[in-house]
Write a protein that holds these residues in place. Structure first.
Motif, PDB file in Angstrom:
ATOM      1  N   ARG A  45       0.858  -1.183   0.000  1.00 52.82           N
ATOM      2  CA  ARG A  45       0.000   0.000   0.000  1.00 52.82           C
ATOM      3  C   ARG A  45       0.898   1.238   0.000  1.00 52.82           C
ATOM      4  NH1 ARG A  45      -5.117  -0.039   3.972  1.00 52.82           N
ATOM      5  NH2 ARG A  45      -5.155  -2.096   2.978  1.00 52.82           N
ATOM      6  N   GLU A  46       0.571   2.192  -0.872  1.00 52.00           N
ATOM      7  CA  GLU A  46       1.413   3.382  -0.993  1.00 52.00           C
ATOM      8  C   GLU A  46       0.601   4.655  -0.787  1.00 52.00           C
ATOM      9  OE1 GLU A  46       3.149   3.759  -4.872  1.00 52.00           O
ATOM     10  OE2 GLU A  46       1.214   4.023  -5.867  1.00 52.00           O
ATOM     11  N   PHE A  47       1.277   5.652  -0.283  1.00 51.39           N
ATOM     12  CA  PHE A  47       0.681   6.958  -0.047  1.00 51.39           C
ATOM     13  C   PHE A  47       0.371   7.657  -1.365  1.00 51.39           C
ATOM     14  CE2 PHE A  47      -0.036  11.091   1.574  1.00 51.39           C
ATOM     15  CZ  PHE A  47       0.730  11.977   0.824  1.00 51.39           C
ATOM     16  N   VAL A  48      -0.775   8.335  -1.414  1.00 52.42           N
ATOM     17  CA  VAL A  48      -1.149   9.112  -2.596  1.00 52.42           C
ATOM     18  C   VAL A  48      -1.209  10.607  -2.279  1.00 52.42           C
ATOM     19  CG1 VAL A  48      -2.952   9.544  -4.330  1.00 52.42           C
ATOM     20  CG2 VAL A  48      -2.467   7.190  -3.574  1.00 52.42           C
ATOM     21  N   THR A  49      -2.021  10.984  -1.291  1.00 53.53           N
ATOM     22  CA  THR A  49      -2.186  12.398  -0.975  1.00 53.53           C
ATOM     23  C   THR A  49      -2.845  12.559   0.378  1.00 53.53           C
ATOM     24  OG1 THR A  49      -3.206  14.485  -1.731  1.00 53.53           O
ATOM     25  CG2 THR A  49      -4.430  12.458  -2.167  1.00 53.53           C
ATOM     26  N   HIS A  50      -2.664  13.728   1.012  1.00 54.34           N
ATOM     27  CA  HIS A  50      -3.403  14.051   2.230  1.00 54.34           C
ATOM     28  C   HIS A  50      -3.738  15.533   2.276  1.00 54.34           C
ATOM     29  CE1 HIS A  50       0.083  15.789   4.313  1.00 54.34           C
ATOM     30  NE2 HIS A  50       0.759  14.667   4.122  1.00 54.34           N
ATOM     31  N   ILE A  51      -4.674  15.866   3.154  1.00 52.39           N
ATOM     32  CA  ILE A  51      -5.148  17.238   3.296  1.00 52.39           C
ATOM     33  C   ILE A  51      -5.352  17.525   4.774  1.00 52.39           C
ATOM     34  CG2 ILE A  51      -7.574  16.549   2.995  1.00 52.39           C
ATOM     35  CD1 ILE A  51      -7.980  19.219   1.476  1.00 52.39           C
ATOM     36  N   SER A  52      -5.026  18.751   5.175  1.00 48.99           N
ATOM     37  CA  SER A  52      -5.148  19.139   6.575  1.00 48.99           C
ATOM     38  C   SER A  52      -6.603  19.365   6.951  1.00 48.99           C
ATOM     39  CB  SER A  52      -4.345  20.419   6.826  1.00 48.99           C
ATOM     40  OG  SER A  52      -4.891  21.495   6.059  1.00 48.99           O
ATOM     41  N   ARG A  53      -6.828  19.531   8.239  1.00 51.87           N
ATOM     42  CA  ARG A  53      -8.191  19.705   8.732  1.00 51.87           C
ATOM     43  C   ARG A  53      -8.860  20.925   8.123  1.00 51.87           C
ATOM     44  NH1 ARG A  53     -10.214  18.792  14.885  1.00 51.87           N
ATOM     45  NH2 ARG A  53     -12.396  19.307  14.576  1.00 51.87           N
ATOM     46  N   SER A  54      -8.120  21.998   7.986  1.00 50.93           N
ATOM     47  CA  SER A  54      -8.686  23.227   7.425  1.00 50.93           C
ATOM     48  C   SER A  54      -8.843  23.153   5.904  1.00 50.93           C
ATOM     49  CB  SER A  54      -7.803  24.419   7.766  1.00 50.93           C
ATOM     50  OG  SER A  54      -6.568  24.326   7.060  1.00 50.93           O
ATOM     51  N   GLY A  55      -8.141  22.213   5.296  1.00 48.10           N
ATOM     52  CA  GLY A  55      -8.127  22.138   3.838  1.00 48.10           C
ATOM     53  C   GLY A  55      -7.080  23.038   3.211  1.00 48.10           C
ATOM     54  N   GLY A  56      -6.369  23.776   4.033  1.00 47.25           N
ATOM     55  CA  GLY A  56      -5.419  24.735   3.500  1.00 47.25           C
ATOM     56  C   GLY A  56      -4.068  24.156   3.145  1.00 47.25           C
ATOM     57  N   SER A  57      -3.804  22.943   3.552  1.00 52.89           N
ATOM     58  CA  SER A  57      -2.519  22.309   3.271  1.00 52.89           C
ATOM     59  C   SER A  57      -2.753  20.932   2.651  1.00 52.89           C
ATOM     60  CB  SER A  57      -1.711  22.164   4.562  1.00 52.89           C
ATOM     61  OG  SER A  57      -0.498  21.489   4.326  1.00 52.89           O
ATOM     62  N   THR A  58      -2.082  20.705   1.532  1.00 52.34           N
ATOM     63  CA  THR A  58      -2.177  19.409   0.850  1.00 52.34           C
ATOM     64  C   THR A  58      -0.782  18.908   0.508  1.00 52.34           C
ATOM     65  OG1 THR A  58      -2.393  20.461  -1.325  1.00 52.34           O
ATOM     66  CG2 THR A  58      -4.436  19.922  -0.158  1.00 52.34           C
ATOM     67  N   TYR A  59      -0.681  17.621   0.275  1.00 52.51           N
ATOM     68  CA  TYR A  59       0.604  17.026  -0.104  1.00 52.51           C
ATOM     69  C   TYR A  59       0.306  15.856  -1.032  1.00 52.51           C
ATOM     70  CZ  TYR A  59       5.416  15.409   0.349  1.00 52.51           C
ATOM     71  OH  TYR A  59       6.709  15.053   0.089  1.00 52.51           O
ATOM     72  N   TYR A  60       1.123  15.716  -2.081  1.00 51.20           N
ATOM     73  CA  TYR A  60       0.896  14.679  -3.084  1.00 51.20           C
ATOM     74  C   TYR A  60       2.159  13.858  -3.314  1.00 51.20           C
ATOM     75  CZ  TYR A  60      -3.240  17.434  -4.314  1.00 51.20           C
ATOM     76  OH  TYR A  60      -4.435  18.107  -4.283  1.00 51.20           O
ATOM     77  N   ALA A  61       1.956  12.597  -3.599  1.00 48.40           N
ATOM     78  CA  ALA A  61       3.057  11.777  -4.086  1.00 48.40           C
ATOM     79  C   ALA A  61       3.453  12.285  -5.469  1.00 48.40           C
ATOM     80  CB  ALA A  61       2.644  10.310  -4.163  1.00 48.40           C
ATOM     81  N   ASP A  62       4.721  12.164  -5.797  1.00 49.33           N
ATOM     82  CA  ASP A  62       5.202  12.657  -7.087  1.00 49.33           C
ATOM     83  C   ASP A  62       4.474  11.995  -8.256  1.00 49.33           C
ATOM     84  OD1 ASP A  62       8.719  12.993  -6.114  1.00 49.33           O
ATOM     85  OD2 ASP A  62       6.999  14.343  -5.873  1.00 49.33           O
ATOM     86  N   SER A  63       4.077  10.757  -8.078  1.00 43.68           N
ATOM     87  CA  SER A  63       3.457  10.001  -9.166  1.00 43.68           C
ATOM     88  C   SER A  63       2.088  10.554  -9.575  1.00 43.68           C
ATOM     89  CB  SER A  63       3.320   8.529  -8.777  1.00 43.68           C
ATOM     90  OG  SER A  63       2.558   8.414  -7.591  1.00 43.68           O
TER      91      SER A  63
END
Length: 125
Positions: A45-63
């Protein structure tokens, strides 16, 4: 406890789009970060993306950067994953994830408090 239920998976041709949803129930006020992982056959299982509680911060896997977009509605206790320009290598079971704290950077599955049951995404070439 928190329950997560995904929906929106299916079969799509390469280059197409899908939108996944994940609805949270139960003690939703304890949820901070939400995100998505995926697992292809025979792979971890691999990480894809996440978002903070406020929605103001996101992070994505390079793929998936530039093709996938995560968003959330705290009113509906729902997180979404808009997937565009899909490729056959995006084929996997997609799992919704949630946590009682915010996340930073890429994650391992060991850092997740709550999981959904998964929804299949199949991209044909």
């Amino acid at each position: 406890q928190v329950q997560l239920v995904e929906s929106g998976g299916g079969l799509v041709q390469a280059g197409g789009s899908l939108r996944l949803s994940c609805a949270a129930s139960g003690r939703t006020n304890s949820i901070y970060a939400m995100g998505w992982f995926r697992q292809a056959p025979g792979k971890e299982r691999e990480f894809v993306t996440h978002i903070s509680r406020s929605g103001g911060s996101t992070y994505y896997a390079d793929s998936v950067k530039g093709r996938f977009t995560i968003s959330r509605s705290n009113v509906k206790n729902t997180v979404y994953l808009q997937m565009n320009s899909l490729k056959p290598e995006d084929t996997a079971v997609y799992y919704c994830a949630a946590d009682r704290s915010n996340w930073y950077g890429a994650l391992s599955q060991n850092e997740v408090d709550y999981w959904g049951q998964g929804t299949q995404v199949t991209v044909s070439s």
